[in-house]
Design an enzyme around this catalytic site. Structure first.
Site, PDB file in Angstrom:
ATOM      1  N   HIS A   1       0.821  -1.211   0.000  1.00  0.00           N
ATOM      2  CA  HIS A   1       0.000   0.000   0.000  1.00  0.00           C
ATOM      3  C   HIS A   1       0.856   1.262   0.000  1.00  0.00           C
ATOM      4  O   HIS A   1       0.518   2.251  -0.652  1.00  0.00           O
ATOM      5  CB  HIS A   1      -0.910  -0.011   1.230  1.00  0.00           C
TER       6      HIS A   1
ATOM      7  N   HIS B   1     -10.106   3.477  -0.688  1.00  0.00           N
ATOM      8  CA  HIS B   1     -10.401   2.993   0.661  1.00  0.00           C
ATOM      9  C   HIS B   1     -11.234   1.727   0.513  1.00  0.00           C
ATOM     10  O   HIS B   1     -12.378   1.642   0.962  1.00  0.00           O
ATOM     11  CB  HIS B   1     -11.120   4.059   1.486  1.00  0.00           C
TER      12      HIS B   1
END
Length: 719
Positions: A34, A83
C-alpha cells in the site's frame, strides 16, 4: 502481516542490529504494498507526467497544474485514493475517511478543496450484501463531504459479480491555489525547524491500516479487521480546512504532510526523507485521547483529521494560537535534523534509522505476468430487441444514478455550473475566469474482456466526457486497482490496464500527475476485475456547456468510432448487452486518431449551432438516446440499413470515442470531422417526448415516462 524474513534481513543489514518492536512495525507498514508500491512501481514509468502546465508531478500528496487564467496565475491540485478494504469491513466509516484523507492531501499542498468525485464498484446489485455495502458507502461519502462543505460533483457506480467479496471505493479531489506563493510541498526544508502536529487527538483507531490494505480480505474480515478501520469526524476536518487556510495566509508553513497510511510514522519520515534530512521526535509529546498508549501506537495509529507541519521556530507560537482559535490540538513533537529519523518514548530510543531507507528502501518485486487470452465470438441468439432494450436500459450499471448523487450537496461553494448526471461536471473557477470540467470512472466489463484495450477505452471515454462539454483535457490522476499480484494471470491483467491507460493518456497529451495503487483486492470470492479509475479534468473559457438532454430542435449525428460499419467493427465485447444475456466477443477497435477526435469535439461542442452533446459508451447507442430524451424532447432515429450491422451491435455495442450531437448545422459538423472520424446521420430531435428507432428487424418506440420507469431501478429498489 509481519515483516518477511527477506525484509527483516535487509533491515538488520542496514541497521547493524535487530530492529526494535516499533521499528519492525514501522518497516512493515512503510514497506507494505500500500505504501511502497513494491509490485506496481516497475510498471508506473509507462505514464507520462510532464507538460508545460505541470507544476508538481507524482510523489507528493497531490499533483499540481496551472490552468488558463484571465488574471493572476492559478493552480489546481489533483489527488485520488482508494479505501477499498476499510469500506468492506465498515462501509460508512471506510468511505467517509477516504473522503477525509484525500481532502487532507489537498490541504497539504496549500490548496482549498473545491470538488470531489467518487467512483464506486460493488457486487451484483441483486445481492443483499452488495446493497448493504452500496448504501453504507454512499451514506459515508455524503455525510463527510456534506459536513465539510466540499461538493461531490461527478463519479461513477458499477456493479459486477467479482466485486462481491471486495468492493472498491476510489475518491478524487480537486483543490484550488489562487496564488502560486501559497503552494506547499511535503519536502522538509531546513534542520532546526520544528515538527508540529495539528488537529485531532491521537487514539488507537486505524492501527496497521497500511498493512491491512496490503493483504487479501479474509472470510472473517468484517469482524476481525474492524480495528484497522479509521473513524472520521468531519466537523473537526472542517475546522482543519479553515485553520490550514489561515496558516497558509500567514506563510507559517514550510512543508506539510497529512497523516494517512502508517500514521505519524509514515507522514513525518516521508517528509524528512524527501528533503534528504532526518528528525528527532518525542512520541510522548503527541496530544492523545486514550491513556497508556505505547510507542508503536503513537507511530502507526491512523486517527483522522491530523496534519504534520514543518514550522520555523519563531512561528510555533502563532501556529498554536491559530490551532487554538479553531479548537484544534497542536503539539510540537520534534524537529528536523541532518541525521537519522529518531523517535524516543519515555526516555528510550525506539526508532533510529535513515529516513530514506524507511521510505525508499523496500526492494521491488519482479513478478511473472500472463497475457490474457483473446475472447472468442460466442453471441446470444434469439434475443428480442424490446427485451434487450429494457434489460440494458434498466440495468443498474446503465440506469440513472440519481439515487447516489442527490444525497451529495453538489451546490455548496456555488461553483457547480453543470451538475451531476451529465457526462462531466463543470466547475466555475471564477478566480481565473476558467471552467473546469471533471470526469471520473472506469468500466469493469471492458477491462475484464480486454485489460489493455479496455483501459485505453476508459481514458478515451473520460476525455470524451470533458470534450463533450467543450473542455480541453488538461491533466489526470489514476487509481489502479487489482487483485493479488502474486498470481501471474492477475498481474498480467493489472499490467494490461497500466499500459493501456498510460498509452491513451500519452496519445491524448494528458499528463498523469500521480495517483494511487491498490493491490491485493482479493477475497474468498476471487480477485476483482482489473480496474483503472481515471479522474480527468479539462479546461475551457467560461462556464457554459451544451447539455446532454435534447433541445428537440436539431439534427442528430453520431460521431466517432466506426460503430455503424458492419459486424467486423461493431463488436460487443465488454458490453452490458453480453453481461445481461451471456456470450463473449472481442473488444471493439478504437479510433485511429483519438487525439484529433477529442480536439475537434471541443470545438464543435462550443459552436453556437450545437444544442446537445452526449458521450455514447456504456450501454451503447440505446442507453445514450434513452438518456437524452425527456417529456419535452424526443427523437426519431433511423438505423434501417442492413449493411450497417446487426441490430444488437448497432444498439448495444459499446465503444469509447463516440458522441451523439444535436445540431442546427449538420454540414458544419461533418466538415469539422472530415478526415478525423466518421459522422453518421441518425435522424432528428423533436418535441414528441418519445424515442422512435427504425431497424431492419423492426421498430422500437418508448416514451419518456416508460424510459424513466426503466432507468429508476436503483431508486425503486432502495427507497
Amino acid at each position: 502481516m509481519s515483516l518477511s524474513d527477506s525484509d527483516h534481513d535487509l533491515v538488520v543489514e542496514e541497521l547493524g542490529r535487530e530492529p526494535t518492536r516499533a521499528e519492525a512495525a514501522l518497516f512493515e507498514n512503510l514497506w507494505s504494498e500500500h505504501c511502497a508500491y513494491r509490485s506496481s512501481w516497475p510498471l508506473l514509468s509507462a505514464f507520462d507526467s510532464e507538460g508545460d502546465q505541470v507544476v508538481v508531478g507524482p510523489g507528493d500528496d497531490a499533483g499540481v497544474v496551472s490552468i488558463p487564467s484571465d488574471g493572476e496565475e492559478t493552480y489546481i491540485t489533483m489527488g485520488i485514493e482508494s479505501h477499498n478494504h476499510p469500506s468492506y469491513v465498515d462501509p460508512f466509516d471506510g468511505a467517509a475517511t477516504g473522503v477525509g484523507g484525500i481532502v487532507r492531501d489537498t490541504l497539504s499542498m496549500g490548496a482549498y478543496p473545491i470538488a470531489l468525485a467518487d467512483s464506486l464498484y460493488f457486487g451484483d446489485f441483486d445481492r443483499e450484501h452488495s446493497r448493504y455495502l452500496f448504501e453504507g458507502v454512499v451514506e459515508g461519502i455524503s455525510h463527510y463531504g456534506n459536513c465539510i462543505g466540499v461538493p461531490t460533483v461527478t463519479g461513477s457506480t458499477a456493479f459486477h459479480d467479482d466485486y462481491e467479496g471486495n468492493p472498491l471505493v476510489n475518491v478524487a479531489c480537486v483543490g484550488l491555489i489562487d496564488d502560486p506563493d501559497r503552494l506547499v510541498t511535503a519536502e522538509a526544508q531546513h534542520p532546526g525547524n520544528k515538527l508540529v502536529l495539528v488537529g485531532n487527538s491521537t487514539g488507537r483507531d486505524g492501527l496497521g491500516g497500511a498493512s491491512f490494505a496490503s493483504e487479501d480480505l479474509a472470510e472473517d474480515a468484517e469482524t476481525e479487521d474492524r480495528p484497522a478501520v479509521q473513524v472520521g469526524d468531519p466537523y473537526t476536518e472542517k475546522l482543519l480546512i479553515e485553520a490550514n487556510e489561515a496558516l497558509i495566509d500567514e506563510d507559517l508553513i514550510e512543508s506539510a504532510r497529512d497523516l494517512g497510511a502508517a500514521g505519524l510514522g509514515g507522514a513525518s519520515s516521508e517528509m524528512v526523507a524527501k528533503g534528504g534530512l532526518g528528525a528527532n521526535i518525542e512520541l510522548t509529546n503527541v496530544h492523545e485521547r486514550e491513556p497508556n498508549m505505547n510507542a508503536m501506537e503513537y507511530l502507526l495509529a491512523e486517527s483522522q483529521e491530523r496534519m504534520c507541519y514543518e514550522v520555523r521556530p519563531e512561528n510555533v507560537d502563532r501556529v498554536r494560537e491559530i490551532a487554538d482559535r479553531y479548537d484544534l490540538g497542536a503539539s510540537v513533537i520534534g524537529e528536523v535534523t541532518e541525521g537519522n529519523y529518531v523517535c524516543t518514548f519515555e526516555g528510550e530510543t525506539v526508532v533510529d534509522a535513515p529516513a530514506e531507507f524507511l521510505g525508499d528502501g523496500a526492494p521491488y518485486n519482479d513478478l511473472p505476468a500472463e497475457e490474457p487470452t483473446e475472447q472468442p465470438r460466442d453471441l446470444p441468439e434469439g434475443v428480442d430487441l424490446d427485451e434487450a432494450f429494457e434489460a440494458v436500459v434498466g440495468s443498474p450499471n446503465t440506469a440513472s444514478k440519481e439515487w447516489v448523487y442527490r444525497q451529495y450537496d453538489h451546490e455548496v461553494q456555488v461553483r457547480t455550473a453543470t451538475p451531476p448526471g451529465d457526462d462531466a461536471a463543470v466547475m466555475a473557477v471564477r478566480e481565473a475566469g476558467t471552467g473546469l470540467a471533471f470526469s471520473s470512472g472506469a468500466d469493469p466489463n471492458w477491462t475484464t474482456a480486454a485489460p489493455y484495450e479496455g483501459a485505453r477505452a476508459v481514458a478515451l471515454e473520460n476525455a470524451t466526457n470533458v470534450a463533450a462539454k467543450g473542455a480541453t483535457p488538461h491533466a489526470a490522476v489514476d487509481c489502479l486497482n487489482g487483485g493479488n499480484p502474486e498470481k501471474p494471470d492477475v498481474y498480467g491483467g493489472f499490467k494490461g490496464i497500466v499500459d493501456g491507460l498510460a498509452e491513451m493518456c500519452r496519445t491524448l497529451d494528458v499528463p498523469v500527475l500521480g495517483g494511487n495503487v491498490s493491490l491485493y483486492n482479493d477475497s474468498v470470492a476471487g480477485p476483482i476485475p482489473p480496474t483503472p479509475t481515471l479522474a480527468l479534468v479539462g479546461v475551457k473559457d467560461g462556464y457554459d456547456a451544451p447539455p446532454a438532454a435534447l433541445a428537440g430542435e436539431g439534427d442528430l449525428l453520431l460521431v466517432g468510432a466506426r460503430s455503424l460499419e458492419g459486424d467486423a467493427e461493431a463488436r460487443l465485447g465488454g458490453s452490458e448487452y453480453l453481461a445481461q444475456f451471456g456470450g463473449t466477443d472481442r473488444f471493439p477497435a478504437s479510433l485511429d486518431e483519438p487525439d484529433a477526435f477529442v480536439d475537434t469535439l471541443v470545438d464543435v461542442a462550443n459552436d453556437d449551432a450545437t444544442l446537445a452533446t452526449h458521450d455514447a459508451s456504456h450501454g451503447g447507442l440505446a442507453v445514450t438516446l434513452a438518456e437524452m430524451i425527456s417529456e419535452e424532447a424526443g427523437a426519431s432515429v433511423d438505423l434501417d440499413a442492413p449493411t450497417k450491422g446487426s441490430p444488437a451491435a448497432l444498439l448495444f455495442g459499446e465503444q469509447a470515442g463516440r458522441v451523439v450531437i444535436e445540431t442546427t448545422d449538420a454540414s458544419a459538423v461533418r466538415e469539422a470531422f472530415d478526415g478525423v472520424a466518421p459522422v453518421y446521420d441518425l435522424g432528428s430531435a423533436d418535441d414528441s417526448g418519445t424515442l422512435d428507432v427504425a431497424l431492419a428487424d423492426g421498430d422500437l418506440s418508448y416514451d419518456a415516462a416508460e424510459i424513466a420507469g426503466l432507468r429508476d431501478v436503483i431508486d425503486r429498489e432502495l427507497d
